[in-house]
Design a protein around this motif. Structure first.
Motif, short mmCIF file in Angstrom:
data_model
loop_
_atom_site.label_atom_id
_atom_site.label_comp_id
_atom_site.label_asym_id
_atom_site.label_seq_id
_atom_site.Cartn_x
_atom_site.Cartn_y
_atom_site.Cartn_z
N ILE A 103 0.84 -1.21 0.00
CA ILE A 103 0.00 0.00 0.00
C ILE A 103 0.87 1.25 0.00
O ILE A 103 0.64 2.19 -0.76
CB ILE A 103 -0.96 0.00 1.20
N THR A 104 1.91 1.26 0.84
CA THR A 104 2.83 2.40 0.88
C THR A 104 3.55 2.55 -0.46
O THR A 104 3.68 3.67 -0.97
CB THR A 104 3.85 2.24 2.02
N ILE A 105 4.00 1.44 -1.02
CA ILE A 105 4.68 1.50 -2.32
C ILE A 105 3.75 2.12 -3.36
O ILE A 105 4.14 3.02 -4.11
CB ILE A 105 5.16 0.10 -2.77
N ARG A 106 2.50 1.65 -3.41
CA ARG A 106 1.52 2.18 -4.38
C ARG A 106 1.28 3.67 -4.15
O ARG A 106 1.25 4.45 -5.11
CB ARG A 106 0.19 1.43 -4.28
N ASN A 107 1.09 4.08 -2.89
CA ASN A 107 0.81 5.49 -2.60
C ASN A 107 1.98 6.40 -2.99
O ASN A 107 1.79 7.44 -3.61
CB ASN A 107 0.47 5.68 -1.12
N ARG A 108 3.20 6.00 -2.61
CA ARG A 108 4.38 6.81 -2.96
C ARG A 108 4.59 6.82 -4.48
O ARG A 108 4.94 7.84 -5.06
CB ARG A 108 5.65 6.28 -2.29
N TYR A 109 4.35 5.68 -5.11
CA TYR A 109 4.49 5.57 -6.56
C TYR A 109 3.54 6.56 -7.26
O TYR A 109 3.95 7.27 -8.18
CB TYR A 109 4.19 4.13 -6.99
N GLN A 110 2.29 6.60 -6.82
CA GLN A 110 1.32 7.51 -7.43
C GLN A 110 1.72 8.96 -7.23
O GLN A 110 1.61 9.78 -8.14
CB GLN A 110 -0.07 7.25 -6.87
N GLU A 111 2.20 9.29 -6.03
CA GLU A 111 2.66 10.67 -5.77
C GLU A 111 3.84 11.02 -6.67
O GLU A 111 3.89 12.12 -7.23
CB GLU A 111 3.07 10.82 -4.30
N GLN A 112 4.78 10.09 -6.79
CA GLN A 112 5.95 10.34 -7.64
C GLN A 112 5.55 10.49 -9.10
O GLN A 112 6.03 11.38 -9.80
CB GLN A 112 6.98 9.22 -7.47
N ALA A 113 4.65 9.63 -9.57
CA ALA A 113 4.22 9.68 -10.97
C ALA A 113 3.56 11.02 -11.31
O ALA A 113 3.76 11.55 -12.40
CB ALA A 113 3.27 8.53 -11.27
N GLU A 114 2.83 11.57 -10.34
CA GLU A 114 2.14 12.86 -10.58
C GLU A 114 3.13 14.00 -10.77
O GLU A 114 2.91 14.86 -11.62
CB GLU A 114 1.21 13.18 -9.42
N VAL A 115 4.20 14.03 -9.99
CA VAL A 115 5.13 15.18 -10.09
C VAL A 115 6.33 14.91 -10.97
O VAL A 115 6.89 15.85 -11.54
CB VAL A 115 5.62 15.65 -8.69
N VAL A 116 6.72 13.66 -11.12
CA VAL A 116 7.91 13.36 -11.90
C VAL A 116 7.58 13.18 -13.37
O VAL A 116 8.30 13.66 -14.25
CB VAL A 116 8.63 12.10 -11.35
N GLY A 117 6.50 12.47 -13.66
CA GLY A 117 6.15 12.20 -15.06
C GLY A 117 7.08 11.17 -15.65
O GLY A 117 7.67 10.36 -14.96
N ASP A 118 7.26 11.23 -16.93
CA ASP A 118 8.12 10.28 -17.65
C ASP A 118 9.51 10.89 -17.78
O ASP A 118 9.75 11.72 -18.65
CB ASP A 118 7.51 9.97 -19.02
N VAL A 119 10.42 10.48 -16.91
CA VAL A 119 11.77 11.09 -16.88
C VAL A 119 12.81 10.28 -17.65
O VAL A 119 14.00 10.48 -17.48
CB VAL A 119 12.26 11.29 -15.42
N THR A 120 12.36 9.36 -18.51
CA THR A 120 13.33 8.51 -19.22
C THR A 120 14.13 9.26 -20.23
O THR A 120 13.91 10.13 -20.88
CB THR A 120 12.63 7.31 -19.89
#
Length: 193
Positions: A176-193
């Protein structure tokens, strides 16, 4: 009990704790020095040597950048994590050395190694952490949880096989923590490849 005997008892407890959490001798040495500096005739009253030893190990892990969570130390010391964290704050206030409170970097490296991920994915996970910190979403978060999510996010972006279950297994961070942090990171980081 005199302070020298308490220091000796604390040193033995530190050695046991660092062995249980698989921290190296540098952590043992730093924690022992911290214990001797903060646990004095004046400050020992009402403070358990076991809890102070555990707090010294926690702070030493931060100082030496060794990725061991407060939960792991609390479990090994058989103390409540909240009590350990309070004592760790007190220890940090007593020493004259600033302690980096939030550093997911060593956790990123540990998890990437354990999962056998590529150097590119590891570097991308470090970038996710950096952007997340810069964007202010890391405040108040666990470094272990933030790192676990960053590794998962980076592996997902790079199409490397890495499941939330696998991250959970190597990190001990809840899915659950992994999913929550992942979603937060995806919102602000975007596709950084």
């Amino acid at each position: 009990m005199d302070i020298d005997a308490l220091h000796d008892r604390g040193r033995r407890r530190i050695e046991t704790l660092t062995a249980e959490v698989a921290a190296d001798s540098t952590v043992t040495e730093t924690a022992t020095a911290i214990l001797k500096a903060v646990y004095t005739e004046e400050t020992q009253q009402g403070r358990s040597v076991t809890t102070i030893a555990a707090a010294a190990v926690h702070v030493a892990c931060k100082v030496e950048r060794v990725p061991v969570t407060a939960a792991a130390i609390a479990d090994a010391a058989d103390v409540q994590e909240s009590h350990l964290l309070r004592r760790s704050k007190w220890v940090q206030s007593e020493i004259d050395r600033p302690v980096e409170a939030f550093d997911p970097g060593p956790f990123v490296d540990e998890y990437a190694d354990a999962l056998g991920l590529s150097d590119e994915t590891r570097e991308l996970a470090h970038n996710v952490v950096t952007v997340g910190i810069d964007q202010g979403i890391a405040s108040g978060k666990s470094p272990a949880g933030f790192a676990a999510a960053a590794v998962y996010y980076a592996a997902t972006l790079r199409d490397e096989r890495c499941t939330q279950d696998e991250i959970h297994e190597v990190s001990g961070v809840s899915k659950i923590t992994i999913r929550n942090r992942y979603q937060e990171q995806a919102e602000v980081v975007g596709d950084v490849t």
